[in-house]
Design an enzyme around this catalytic site. Structure first.
Site, PDB file in Angstrom:
ATOM      1  N   GLU A 206       0.824  -1.210   0.000  1.00  0.00           N
ATOM      2  CA  GLU A 206       0.000   0.000   0.000  1.00  0.00           C
ATOM      3  C   GLU A 206       0.858   1.261   0.000  1.00  0.00           C
ATOM      4  OE1 GLU A 206      -2.990   0.390  -0.643  1.00  0.00           O
ATOM      5  OE2 GLU A 206      -3.686  -1.661  -0.523  1.00  0.00           O
ATOM      6  N   TYR A 289      -5.925   5.981   5.352  1.00  0.00           N
ATOM      7  CA  TYR A 289      -6.111   5.049   4.241  1.00  0.00           C
ATOM      8  C   TYR A 289      -5.316   3.747   4.469  1.00  0.00           C
ATOM      9  CZ  TYR A 289      -5.433   2.622  -0.043  1.00  0.00           C
ATOM     10  OH  TYR A 289      -5.355   1.604  -0.955  1.00  0.00           O
ATOM     11  N   ASP A 307      -9.060   5.747  -0.876  1.00  0.00           N
ATOM     12  CA  ASP A 307      -8.021   6.534  -1.545  1.00  0.00           C
ATOM     13  C   ASP A 307      -8.667   7.376  -2.650  1.00  0.00           C
ATOM     14  OD1 ASP A 307      -8.713   4.671  -3.400  1.00  0.00           O
ATOM     15  OD2 ASP A 307      -6.682   3.986  -3.826  1.00  0.00           O
TER      16      ASP A 307
END
Ligand code: SF4
Length: 534
Positions: A206, A289, A307
Protein backbone atom coordinates in the site's frame (compact mmCIF):
# COMPACT_ATOMS: atom_id res chain seq x y z
CA UNK A 1 -23.34 -17.25 -39.33
CA UNK A 2 -25.88 -18.03 -42.04
CA UNK A 3 -28.41 -20.68 -41.04
CA UNK A 4 -29.07 -23.48 -43.52
CA UNK A 5 -32.11 -25.72 -43.55
CA UNK A 6 -29.90 -28.80 -43.57
CA UNK A 7 -28.35 -27.80 -40.22
CA UNK A 8 -31.66 -28.09 -38.37
CA UNK A 9 -32.23 -30.84 -35.85
CA UNK A 10 -35.43 -31.80 -34.08
CA UNK A 11 -34.60 -31.89 -30.39
CA UNK A 12 -36.67 -32.85 -27.35
CA UNK A 13 -35.90 -30.99 -24.13
CA UNK A 14 -33.52 -33.36 -22.31
CA UNK A 15 -33.58 -31.82 -18.80
CA UNK A 16 -36.41 -32.31 -16.30
CA UNK A 17 -37.75 -29.23 -14.46
CA UNK A 18 -36.04 -28.39 -11.20
CA UNK A 19 -38.38 -27.46 -8.36
CA UNK A 20 -39.70 -28.67 -5.04
CA UNK A 21 -42.73 -27.92 -2.96
CA UNK A 22 -41.09 -24.80 -1.46
CA UNK A 23 -40.14 -23.17 -4.77
CA UNK A 24 -41.60 -19.67 -4.92
CA UNK A 25 -40.19 -18.27 -8.13
CA UNK A 26 -40.10 -19.96 -11.51
CA UNK A 27 -37.48 -18.83 -14.01
CA UNK A 28 -38.05 -19.87 -17.58
CA UNK A 29 -35.48 -19.89 -20.34
CA UNK A 30 -36.29 -20.66 -23.97
CA UNK A 31 -34.45 -23.90 -24.77
CA UNK A 32 -31.17 -25.42 -23.48
CA UNK A 33 -28.01 -24.51 -25.38
CA UNK A 34 -25.74 -27.19 -26.83
CA UNK A 35 -23.53 -26.93 -23.71
CA UNK A 36 -26.52 -27.33 -21.38
CA UNK A 37 -27.74 -30.30 -23.39
CA UNK A 38 -24.30 -31.90 -23.08
CA UNK A 39 -24.09 -31.32 -19.31
CA UNK A 40 -27.79 -32.18 -18.91
CA UNK A 41 -28.34 -29.14 -16.70
CA UNK A 42 -29.53 -25.59 -17.08
CA UNK A 43 -27.24 -22.74 -18.15
CA UNK A 44 -24.16 -24.87 -18.78
CA UNK A 45 -22.42 -22.40 -21.13
CA UNK A 46 -19.51 -20.91 -19.16
CA UNK A 47 -20.19 -17.42 -20.61
CA UNK A 48 -23.84 -17.43 -19.59
CA UNK A 49 -24.17 -15.15 -16.53
CA UNK A 50 -27.23 -16.82 -15.05
CA UNK A 51 -25.42 -18.34 -12.04
CA UNK A 52 -23.33 -15.23 -11.33
CA UNK A 53 -26.36 -12.98 -11.58
CA UNK A 54 -28.52 -15.13 -9.32
CA UNK A 55 -25.74 -15.66 -6.79
CA UNK A 56 -24.95 -11.94 -6.77
CA UNK A 57 -28.59 -10.98 -6.29
CA UNK A 58 -29.01 -13.49 -3.47
CA UNK A 59 -25.62 -12.72 -1.85
CA UNK A 60 -24.46 -16.32 -2.23
CA UNK A 61 -21.33 -17.98 -3.57
CA UNK A 62 -21.54 -18.80 -7.24
CA UNK A 63 -22.28 -22.55 -7.57
CA UNK A 64 -19.94 -24.42 -9.87
CA UNK A 65 -20.88 -28.09 -10.16
CA UNK A 66 -24.27 -29.40 -11.21
CA UNK A 67 -24.80 -30.65 -7.64
CA UNK A 68 -24.01 -27.21 -6.19
CA UNK A 69 -26.27 -25.51 -8.71
CA UNK A 70 -29.22 -27.78 -7.89
CA UNK A 71 -28.69 -27.35 -4.14
CA UNK A 72 -28.41 -23.56 -4.59
CA UNK A 73 -31.75 -23.41 -6.42
CA UNK A 74 -33.49 -25.58 -3.81
CA UNK A 75 -32.03 -23.60 -0.89
CA UNK A 76 -33.19 -20.34 -2.40
CA UNK A 77 -36.62 -21.61 -3.45
CA UNK A 78 -36.05 -21.02 -7.13
CA UNK A 79 -37.52 -23.34 -9.77
CA UNK A 80 -36.00 -23.44 -13.25
CA UNK A 81 -37.28 -24.73 -16.55
CA UNK A 82 -37.75 -23.68 -20.16
CA UNK A 83 -40.79 -22.74 -22.23
CA UNK A 84 -40.09 -25.14 -25.11
CA UNK A 85 -40.59 -28.89 -24.91
CA UNK A 86 -39.28 -29.64 -28.39
CA UNK A 87 -38.36 -27.71 -31.50
CA UNK A 88 -36.27 -27.61 -34.64
CA UNK A 89 -33.07 -25.74 -33.87
CA UNK A 90 -29.59 -25.11 -35.24
CA UNK A 91 -27.00 -25.47 -32.48
CA UNK A 92 -27.86 -23.09 -29.65
CA UNK A 93 -29.35 -20.37 -31.83
CA UNK A 94 -32.55 -18.99 -30.30
CA UNK A 95 -33.28 -17.13 -33.50
CA UNK A 96 -33.30 -20.38 -35.51
CA UNK A 97 -36.00 -22.03 -33.36
CA UNK A 98 -39.13 -23.17 -35.25
CA UNK A 99 -41.94 -25.72 -35.00
CA UNK A 100 -42.21 -25.17 -31.26
CA UNK A 101 -44.03 -27.51 -28.92
CA UNK A 102 -44.36 -25.72 -25.56
CA UNK A 103 -43.79 -27.26 -22.15
CA UNK A 104 -46.69 -27.96 -19.83
CA UNK A 105 -46.08 -26.07 -16.59
CA UNK A 106 -49.01 -27.57 -14.68
CA UNK A 107 -46.73 -30.12 -12.99
CA UNK A 108 -44.65 -27.32 -11.42
CA UNK A 109 -47.56 -25.02 -10.65
CA UNK A 110 -49.39 -27.85 -8.84
CA UNK A 111 -46.34 -29.25 -7.05
CA UNK A 112 -44.74 -25.98 -5.89
CA UNK A 113 -45.75 -22.74 -4.25
CA UNK A 114 -44.90 -20.49 -7.24
CA UNK A 115 -45.68 -16.81 -6.58
CA UNK A 116 -44.12 -15.28 -9.69
CA UNK A 117 -42.91 -16.42 -13.10
CA UNK A 118 -39.94 -14.69 -14.77
CA UNK A 119 -38.71 -15.17 -18.31
CA UNK A 120 -34.97 -15.02 -18.90
CA UNK A 121 -34.76 -12.90 -22.06
CA UNK A 122 -37.05 -11.82 -24.88
CA UNK A 123 -37.39 -15.16 -26.71
CA UNK A 124 -38.56 -17.00 -23.63
CA UNK A 125 -41.02 -14.21 -22.88
CA UNK A 126 -42.32 -14.23 -26.45
CA UNK A 127 -42.95 -17.99 -26.42
CA UNK A 128 -44.47 -17.87 -22.95
CA UNK A 129 -46.97 -15.24 -24.08
CA UNK A 130 -47.75 -17.04 -27.32
CA UNK A 131 -48.09 -20.62 -26.09
CA UNK A 132 -48.39 -20.78 -22.29
CA UNK A 133 -49.94 -17.68 -20.70
CA UNK A 134 -53.49 -18.64 -21.70
CA UNK A 135 -53.11 -22.07 -20.11
CA UNK A 136 -51.64 -20.91 -16.79
CA UNK A 137 -53.59 -17.67 -16.56
CA UNK A 138 -50.46 -16.15 -15.00
CA UNK A 139 -48.67 -13.14 -16.46
CA UNK A 140 -44.90 -13.54 -16.54
CA UNK A 141 -42.34 -10.77 -16.12
CA UNK A 142 -39.51 -10.34 -18.57
CA UNK A 143 -35.94 -10.03 -17.31
CA UNK A 144 -32.91 -9.16 -19.44
CA UNK A 145 -31.24 -12.23 -20.84
CA UNK A 146 -28.18 -13.58 -19.03
CA UNK A 147 -26.92 -14.97 -22.34
CA UNK A 148 -23.48 -13.78 -23.55
CA UNK A 149 -25.31 -12.54 -26.67
CA UNK A 150 -26.85 -9.82 -24.50
CA UNK A 151 -23.53 -8.03 -24.27
CA UNK A 152 -25.06 -4.59 -23.74
CA UNK A 153 -25.85 -5.62 -20.19
CA UNK A 154 -22.98 -5.68 -17.71
CA UNK A 155 -23.14 -8.13 -14.84
CA UNK A 156 -23.92 -5.24 -12.48
CA UNK A 157 -26.81 -4.06 -14.65
CA UNK A 158 -28.19 -7.61 -14.90
CA UNK A 159 -28.06 -7.90 -11.13
CA UNK A 160 -29.86 -4.62 -10.70
CA UNK A 161 -32.75 -5.80 -12.89
CA UNK A 162 -32.82 -9.33 -11.48
CA UNK A 163 -33.11 -8.02 -7.91
CA UNK A 164 -36.92 -8.07 -8.39
CA UNK A 165 -36.95 -11.81 -7.78
CA UNK A 166 -36.07 -11.12 -4.14
CA UNK A 167 -39.61 -9.80 -3.53
CA UNK A 168 -41.51 -13.07 -3.99
CA UNK A 169 -38.58 -14.99 -2.50
CA UNK A 170 -38.77 -12.75 0.58
CA UNK A 171 -35.01 -12.50 0.39
CA UNK A 172 -33.08 -9.35 1.15
CA UNK A 173 -31.66 -8.15 -2.17
CA UNK A 174 -27.91 -7.72 -2.37
CA UNK A 175 -26.85 -4.15 -1.68
CA UNK A 176 -24.51 -2.23 -3.92
CA UNK A 177 -21.57 -3.52 -1.87
CA UNK A 178 -22.48 -7.10 -2.71
CA UNK A 179 -22.96 -6.19 -6.34
CA UNK A 180 -19.43 -4.80 -6.30
CA UNK A 181 -18.10 -7.95 -4.60
CA UNK A 182 -19.76 -10.16 -7.22
CA UNK A 183 -17.93 -8.13 -9.87
CA UNK A 184 -14.66 -8.34 -7.92
CA UNK A 185 -14.90 -12.12 -7.57
CA UNK A 186 -14.46 -12.37 -11.33
CA UNK A 187 -12.36 -9.31 -12.04
CA UNK A 188 -9.88 -9.00 -9.16
CA UNK A 189 -6.31 -8.39 -10.29
CA UNK A 190 -3.92 -11.17 -9.34
CA UNK A 191 -1.20 -9.46 -7.32
CA UNK A 192 1.57 -10.95 -5.20
CA UNK A 193 0.44 -9.25 -1.96
CA UNK A 194 -3.09 -10.53 -2.53
CA UNK A 195 -2.02 -14.17 -2.71
CA UNK A 196 -0.52 -13.83 0.79
CA UNK A 197 -2.13 -10.77 2.40
CA UNK A 198 -0.08 -10.74 5.60
CA UNK A 199 -0.11 -7.40 7.47
CA UNK A 200 3.51 -6.71 6.42
CA UNK A 201 2.79 -7.49 2.74
CA UNK A 202 -0.31 -5.28 2.69
CA UNK A 203 1.53 -2.47 4.46
CA UNK A 204 4.52 -2.40 2.09
CA UNK A 205 2.38 -2.77 -1.04
CA UNK A 206 0.00 0.00 0.00
CA UNK A 207 2.82 2.43 0.74
CA UNK A 208 4.49 1.61 -2.58
CA UNK A 209 1.19 2.01 -4.44
CA UNK A 210 0.71 5.58 -3.26
CA UNK A 211 1.22 7.71 -6.39
CA UNK A 212 2.57 4.73 -8.36
CA UNK A 213 0.85 2.40 -10.82
CA UNK A 214 0.47 -1.28 -9.90
CA UNK A 215 2.49 -2.41 -12.92
CA UNK A 216 5.44 -0.26 -11.85
CA UNK A 217 5.25 -1.40 -8.22
CA UNK A 218 5.47 -5.13 -8.98
CA UNK A 219 9.24 -5.24 -9.54
CA UNK A 220 9.95 -3.03 -6.52
CA UNK A 221 7.75 -5.19 -4.33
CA UNK A 222 9.44 -8.43 -5.40
CA UNK A 223 12.92 -7.00 -4.86
CA UNK A 224 11.93 -5.59 -1.48
CA UNK A 225 10.44 -8.85 -0.26
CA UNK A 226 13.40 -10.92 -1.37
CA UNK A 227 15.76 -8.56 0.49
CA UNK A 228 13.59 -7.53 3.45
CA UNK A 229 11.13 -10.39 3.92
CA UNK A 230 10.29 -9.61 7.57
CA UNK A 231 9.63 -6.50 9.62
CA UNK A 232 12.85 -7.09 11.55
CA UNK A 233 14.84 -6.97 8.29
CA UNK A 234 13.30 -3.59 7.52
CA UNK A 235 14.09 -2.36 11.03
CA UNK A 236 17.75 -3.33 10.58
CA UNK A 237 18.41 -2.17 7.00
CA UNK A 238 20.99 0.58 6.42
CA UNK A 239 19.49 3.86 5.23
CA UNK A 240 21.53 3.94 2.02
CA UNK A 241 20.33 0.46 1.10
CA UNK A 242 16.77 1.36 2.02
CA UNK A 243 16.83 4.39 -0.27
CA UNK A 244 18.41 2.34 -3.03
CA UNK A 245 15.57 -0.20 -2.78
CA UNK A 246 13.15 2.71 -3.03
CA UNK A 247 14.97 4.47 -5.87
CA UNK A 248 12.49 5.43 -8.59
CA UNK A 249 9.37 5.25 -6.42
CA UNK A 250 9.77 8.87 -5.31
CA UNK A 251 8.60 10.49 -2.08
CA UNK A 252 11.58 9.02 -0.25
CA UNK A 253 10.25 9.93 3.15
CA UNK A 254 7.81 7.08 2.75
CA UNK A 255 10.76 4.66 2.83
CA UNK A 256 12.25 6.37 5.87
CA UNK A 257 8.88 6.27 7.62
CA UNK A 258 8.59 2.55 6.89
CA UNK A 259 11.86 1.92 8.66
CA UNK A 260 10.92 4.18 11.59
CA UNK A 261 7.59 2.38 11.96
CA UNK A 262 9.32 -1.03 11.72
CA UNK A 263 11.64 -0.05 14.60
CA UNK A 264 8.57 1.03 16.57
CA UNK A 265 6.81 -2.27 15.82
CA UNK A 266 9.90 -4.19 17.01
CA UNK A 267 9.97 -2.20 20.21
CA UNK A 268 6.29 -1.87 21.07
CA UNK A 269 4.70 -4.91 19.42
CA UNK A 270 7.44 -7.52 19.42
CA UNK A 271 7.83 -7.33 15.64
CA UNK A 272 4.16 -7.97 14.81
CA UNK A 273 1.95 -5.27 13.29
CA UNK A 274 -1.00 -4.64 15.63
CA UNK A 275 -4.48 -5.78 14.49
CA UNK A 276 -6.08 -2.57 15.66
CA UNK A 277 -6.97 0.42 13.51
CA UNK A 278 -6.04 3.07 16.09
CA UNK A 279 -2.73 1.42 16.95
CA UNK A 280 -1.88 1.14 13.27
CA UNK A 281 -2.60 4.86 12.95
CA UNK A 282 -0.08 5.57 15.69
CA UNK A 283 2.78 4.26 13.51
CA UNK A 284 4.85 6.69 11.48
CA UNK A 285 3.73 7.06 7.87
CA UNK A 286 0.50 5.15 8.38
CA UNK A 287 -2.49 7.40 7.74
CA UNK A 288 -6.19 6.64 7.67
CA UNK A 289 -6.11 5.05 4.24
CA UNK A 290 -3.19 2.70 4.95
CA UNK A 291 -4.46 1.81 8.43
CA UNK A 292 -7.86 1.02 6.86
CA UNK A 293 -6.26 -1.11 4.15
CA UNK A 294 -4.11 -3.14 6.60
CA UNK A 295 -6.93 -3.51 9.14
CA UNK A 296 -9.52 -4.59 6.58
CA UNK A 297 -7.41 -6.69 4.19
CA UNK A 298 -5.03 -8.39 6.63
CA UNK A 299 -7.19 -8.50 9.77
CA UNK A 300 -10.76 -8.51 8.37
CA UNK A 301 -11.72 -5.45 10.45
CA UNK A 302 -14.65 -3.55 8.87
CA UNK A 303 -13.13 -0.11 8.35
CA UNK A 304 -13.01 1.88 5.10
CA UNK A 305 -9.82 2.45 3.10
CA UNK A 306 -10.70 5.32 0.83
CA UNK A 307 -8.02 6.53 -1.54
CA UNK A 308 -8.37 8.79 -4.58
CA UNK A 309 -9.91 5.92 -6.54
CA UNK A 310 -12.63 5.33 -3.95
CA UNK A 311 -13.38 9.05 -3.68
CA UNK A 312 -13.66 9.40 -7.42
CA UNK A 313 -15.96 6.38 -7.80
CA UNK A 314 -18.24 7.47 -4.98
CA UNK A 315 -18.34 11.09 -6.05
CA UNK A 316 -19.52 9.91 -9.48
CA UNK A 317 -21.91 7.31 -8.14
CA UNK A 318 -23.57 9.85 -5.86
CA UNK A 319 -23.15 12.88 -8.13
CA UNK A 320 -21.36 14.68 -5.28
CA UNK A 321 -21.29 18.40 -6.10
CA UNK A 322 -19.00 19.38 -3.20
CA UNK A 323 -15.38 20.15 -3.94
CA UNK A 324 -13.38 16.96 -3.43
CA UNK A 325 -10.47 18.69 -1.70
CA UNK A 326 -12.68 19.73 1.23
CA UNK A 327 -12.38 17.59 4.36
CA UNK A 328 -16.15 17.62 4.93
CA UNK A 329 -16.76 16.23 1.42
CA UNK A 330 -14.11 13.55 1.86
CA UNK A 331 -15.56 12.55 5.22
CA UNK A 332 -19.07 12.32 3.86
CA UNK A 333 -17.93 10.18 0.90
CA UNK A 334 -15.90 7.93 3.24
CA UNK A 335 -19.04 7.52 5.33
CA UNK A 336 -20.97 6.42 2.22
CA UNK A 337 -18.18 3.99 1.32
CA UNK A 338 -18.47 2.49 4.78
CA UNK A 339 -22.27 2.32 4.68
CA UNK A 340 -22.18 0.23 1.49
CA UNK A 341 -19.51 -2.16 2.85
CA UNK A 342 -20.61 -5.79 3.36
CA UNK A 343 -19.18 -6.14 6.85
CA UNK A 344 -18.24 -9.80 6.38
CA UNK A 345 -15.78 -9.01 3.54
CA UNK A 346 -14.31 -5.58 4.30
CA UNK A 347 -10.91 -6.24 2.74
CA UNK A 348 -12.33 -7.54 -0.53
CA UNK A 349 -14.76 -4.64 -0.69
CA UNK A 350 -12.01 -2.05 -0.20
CA UNK A 351 -9.84 -3.74 -2.81
CA UNK A 352 -12.79 -4.03 -5.18
CA UNK A 353 -13.28 -0.28 -4.93
CA UNK A 354 -9.58 0.29 -5.66
CA UNK A 355 -9.77 -2.02 -8.69
CA UNK A 356 -12.97 -0.45 -9.96
CA UNK A 357 -11.39 2.99 -9.77
CA UNK A 358 -8.16 1.87 -11.41
CA UNK A 359 -9.65 -0.18 -14.24
CA UNK A 360 -13.20 0.94 -14.94
CA UNK A 361 -14.02 4.29 -13.36
CA UNK A 362 -10.87 5.77 -14.86
CA UNK A 363 -9.34 9.01 -13.59
CA UNK A 364 -8.58 10.39 -17.04
CA UNK A 365 -10.88 10.34 -20.04
CA UNK A 366 -14.22 8.62 -20.26
CA UNK A 367 -14.81 5.87 -17.65
CA UNK A 368 -15.80 2.41 -18.92
CA UNK A 369 -19.37 2.53 -17.61
CA UNK A 370 -20.55 -0.36 -19.77
CA UNK A 371 -18.28 -2.63 -17.72
CA UNK A 372 -19.22 -1.14 -14.36
CA UNK A 373 -21.29 -3.10 -11.84
CA UNK A 374 -22.80 0.20 -10.64
CA UNK A 375 -23.83 1.43 -14.06
CA UNK A 376 -27.53 1.43 -13.16
CA UNK A 377 -27.10 3.15 -9.79
CA UNK A 378 -24.61 5.83 -10.81
CA UNK A 379 -25.87 9.41 -10.81
CA UNK A 380 -23.05 10.78 -12.94
CA UNK A 381 -23.68 8.09 -15.56
CA UNK A 382 -27.43 8.66 -15.58
CA UNK A 383 -26.80 12.33 -16.30
CA UNK A 384 -24.00 11.67 -18.80
CA UNK A 385 -21.71 13.83 -16.64
CA UNK A 386 -19.14 11.20 -15.61
CA UNK A 387 -16.09 13.32 -16.34
CA UNK A 388 -17.44 16.31 -14.38
CA UNK A 389 -16.85 14.45 -11.11
CA UNK A 390 -15.10 14.67 -8.75
CA UNK A 391 -15.52 18.44 -8.60
CA UNK A 392 -12.10 20.05 -8.21
CA UNK A 393 -11.05 23.55 -7.23
CA UNK A 394 -8.79 25.36 -9.68
CA UNK A 395 -5.22 24.21 -9.11
CA UNK A 396 -2.39 26.59 -8.29
CA UNK A 397 0.16 26.63 -11.10
CA UNK A 398 3.40 24.77 -10.31
CA UNK A 399 6.54 26.75 -9.58
CA UNK A 400 9.08 26.31 -12.35
CA UNK A 401 12.74 25.92 -11.31
CA UNK A 402 15.40 26.01 -14.01
CA UNK A 403 18.59 24.06 -13.38
CA UNK A 404 21.78 23.34 -15.21
CA UNK A 405 23.02 19.84 -14.43
CA UNK A 406 26.59 18.65 -14.98
CA UNK A 407 27.45 15.02 -15.46
CA UNK A 408 31.15 15.20 -14.65
CA UNK A 409 32.86 12.14 -15.99
CA UNK A 410 36.46 11.43 -15.02
CA UNK A 411 38.19 9.38 -17.72
CA UNK A 412 41.87 9.05 -16.71
CA UNK A 413 43.09 7.63 -20.01
CA UNK A 414 40.93 9.97 -22.10
CA UNK A 415 38.21 8.86 -24.49
CA UNK A 416 38.61 5.24 -25.54
CA UNK A 417 40.15 4.17 -22.25
CA UNK A 418 38.86 1.20 -20.21
CA UNK A 419 35.31 1.57 -18.97
CA UNK A 420 36.40 0.25 -15.57
CA UNK A 421 38.51 3.41 -15.03
CA UNK A 422 35.57 5.78 -15.52
CA UNK A 423 34.14 7.65 -12.55
CA UNK A 424 31.31 10.12 -12.23
CA UNK A 425 30.87 12.86 -9.68
CA UNK A 426 27.83 12.77 -7.38
CA UNK A 427 26.64 15.15 -4.72
CA UNK A 428 24.52 14.33 -1.67
CA UNK A 429 21.47 16.58 -1.34
CA UNK A 430 20.86 18.36 1.98
CA UNK A 431 19.06 16.54 4.77
CA UNK A 432 16.13 18.95 4.66
CA UNK A 433 13.85 20.03 1.82
CA UNK A 434 13.08 18.29 -1.44
CA UNK A 435 14.62 14.80 -1.94
CA UNK A 436 16.65 14.93 1.29
CA UNK A 437 19.89 12.91 1.51
CA UNK A 438 19.55 11.50 -1.99
CA UNK A 439 22.36 11.69 -4.54
CA UNK A 440 22.37 13.96 -7.57
CA UNK A 441 24.57 15.15 -10.38
CA UNK A 442 26.20 18.48 -9.51
CA UNK A 443 23.90 21.27 -10.59
CA UNK A 444 23.32 25.01 -10.32
CA UNK A 445 20.29 27.24 -10.57
CA UNK A 446 19.51 28.73 -13.98
CA UNK A 447 19.46 27.74 -17.63
CA UNK A 448 23.11 27.99 -18.72
CA UNK A 449 24.32 28.44 -22.27
CA UNK A 450 27.34 26.33 -23.27
CA UNK A 451 29.51 29.44 -22.84
CA UNK A 452 28.32 29.88 -19.26
CA UNK A 453 28.86 26.16 -18.62
CA UNK A 454 32.46 26.43 -19.89
CA UNK A 455 33.05 29.41 -17.66
CA UNK A 456 31.85 27.48 -14.60
CA UNK A 457 34.02 24.48 -15.51
CA UNK A 458 37.04 26.75 -15.58
CA UNK A 459 36.02 28.28 -12.25
CA UNK A 460 36.05 24.76 -10.79
CA UNK A 461 39.65 24.60 -11.96
CA UNK A 462 39.03 21.96 -14.64
CA UNK A 463 41.54 21.79 -17.44
CA UNK A 464 41.92 19.52 -20.41
CA UNK A 465 38.21 18.80 -20.45
CA UNK A 466 35.58 18.30 -23.12
CA UNK A 467 32.09 19.64 -22.64
CA UNK A 468 29.03 18.64 -24.65
CA UNK A 469 25.34 19.19 -24.37
CA UNK A 470 23.27 16.40 -22.75
CA UNK A 471 19.98 17.93 -23.88
CA UNK A 472 17.05 19.15 -21.88
CA UNK A 473 14.91 17.28 -19.35
CA UNK A 474 11.90 17.95 -17.19
CA UNK A 475 10.60 16.49 -13.96
CA UNK A 476 7.28 17.34 -12.38
CA UNK A 477 6.80 17.16 -8.61
CA UNK A 478 3.43 17.86 -7.06
CA UNK A 479 4.11 21.58 -6.64
CA UNK A 480 7.37 22.25 -8.50
CA UNK A 481 8.56 21.62 -12.02
CA UNK A 482 12.26 21.25 -12.73
CA UNK A 483 13.37 22.27 -16.20
CA UNK A 484 16.90 21.00 -16.68
CA UNK A 485 19.67 21.74 -19.13
CA UNK A 486 22.32 19.03 -19.06
CA UNK A 487 26.02 19.02 -19.94
CA UNK A 488 28.44 16.12 -19.94
CA UNK A 489 31.90 17.24 -18.90
CA UNK A 490 34.66 14.71 -19.62
CA UNK A 491 37.91 15.33 -17.81
CA UNK A 492 41.12 13.30 -17.23
CA UNK A 493 41.36 14.26 -13.59
CA UNK A 494 39.73 16.50 -11.05
CA UNK A 495 41.81 19.22 -9.41
CA UNK A 496 43.09 18.33 -5.97
CA UNK A 497 40.66 19.27 -3.22
CA UNK A 498 37.71 19.90 -5.59
CA UNK A 499 35.74 16.85 -4.40
CA UNK A 500 36.06 17.92 -0.79
CA UNK A 501 35.39 21.56 -1.49
CA UNK A 502 32.20 20.83 -3.45
CA UNK A 503 31.04 17.90 -1.27
CA UNK A 504 31.19 15.51 -4.25
CA UNK A 505 32.20 11.86 -4.46
CA UNK A 506 33.61 10.19 -7.58
CA UNK A 507 32.41 6.62 -8.07
CA UNK A 508 32.31 4.15 -10.93
CA UNK A 509 29.05 4.05 -12.91
CA UNK A 510 28.46 0.47 -11.64
CA UNK A 511 28.80 1.58 -8.02
CA UNK A 512 26.54 4.56 -8.65
CA UNK A 513 23.89 2.32 -10.20
CA UNK A 514 24.13 -0.27 -7.44
CA UNK A 515 24.63 1.72 -4.24
CA UNK A 516 23.65 5.36 -4.75
CA UNK A 517 19.98 6.37 -4.72
CA UNK A 518 19.64 8.95 -7.49
CA UNK A 519 16.02 10.14 -7.82
CA UNK A 520 14.11 9.69 -11.04
CA UNK A 521 14.10 13.47 -11.51
CA UNK A 522 17.51 12.85 -13.16
CA UNK A 523 16.27 9.90 -15.16
CA UNK A 524 17.10 11.28 -18.61
CA UNK A 525 20.72 11.80 -17.57
CA UNK A 526 20.92 8.42 -15.83
CA UNK A 527 19.81 6.79 -19.06
CA UNK A 528 22.34 8.76 -21.05
CA UNK A 529 25.10 7.60 -18.70
CA UNK A 530 23.75 4.02 -18.76
CA UNK A 531 23.09 4.04 -15.00
CA UNK A 532 19.74 2.46 -15.77
CA UNK A 533 18.78 0.26 -18.65
CA UNK A 534 16.40 1.17 -21.45
S1 SF4 B 1 -21.07 3.98 -14.00
FE1 SF4 B 1 -19.27 4.94 -14.89
S2 SF4 B 1 -18.97 6.86 -13.78
FE2 SF4 B 1 -20.39 5.58 -12.59
S3 SF4 B 1 -19.11 4.52 -11.10
FE3 SF4 B 1 -19.33 3.18 -12.87
S4 SF4 B 1 -17.59 3.63 -14.22
FE4 SF4 B 1 -17.76 5.30 -12.70
Amino acid sequence: MSLKTGDYKRIDHPIPPLYDKDSRVLILGSFPSVKSRETAFFYGHPQNRFWKTLAGVLSADVPVTVGEKAAFLHENHVAVWDVIKSCDIIGSSDSSIRNVVPNDLSEILEGADIRRIYCNGGKSYEYYQRYIEDKTGIKAARLPSTSPANASYSLGRLMEEWRVICGPLKAAPAGIGQVLLAWYDYNARLLPWRSDPSPYHVWISEIMLQQTRVEAVLKYYDRWMSELPEIKDLAEVEEDRLLKLWEGLGYYNRARNLKAAALDVMERYDGVLPGDYQELLSLKGIGEYTAGAIASIAFGIPVPAVDGNGLRVFSRRLGEEGEIGRQAVKRSLAHEVFRAMPKDRPGDYNQALMDLGARVCLPKGQPLCRMCPWESVCQAHKQGRETEYPVKAGKKPRRVEKKTVFVIEVVPGGTGSEDSERKIALHKRPSAGLLPDLWEFPNVEGDFSSGQAEKLARRWGLSDYRIESAGKGKHVFSHIEWQMTGFIVSVRELPEGLLEEMGWVAVSPETAARDYAIPSAFEYLKRKMRLIKG
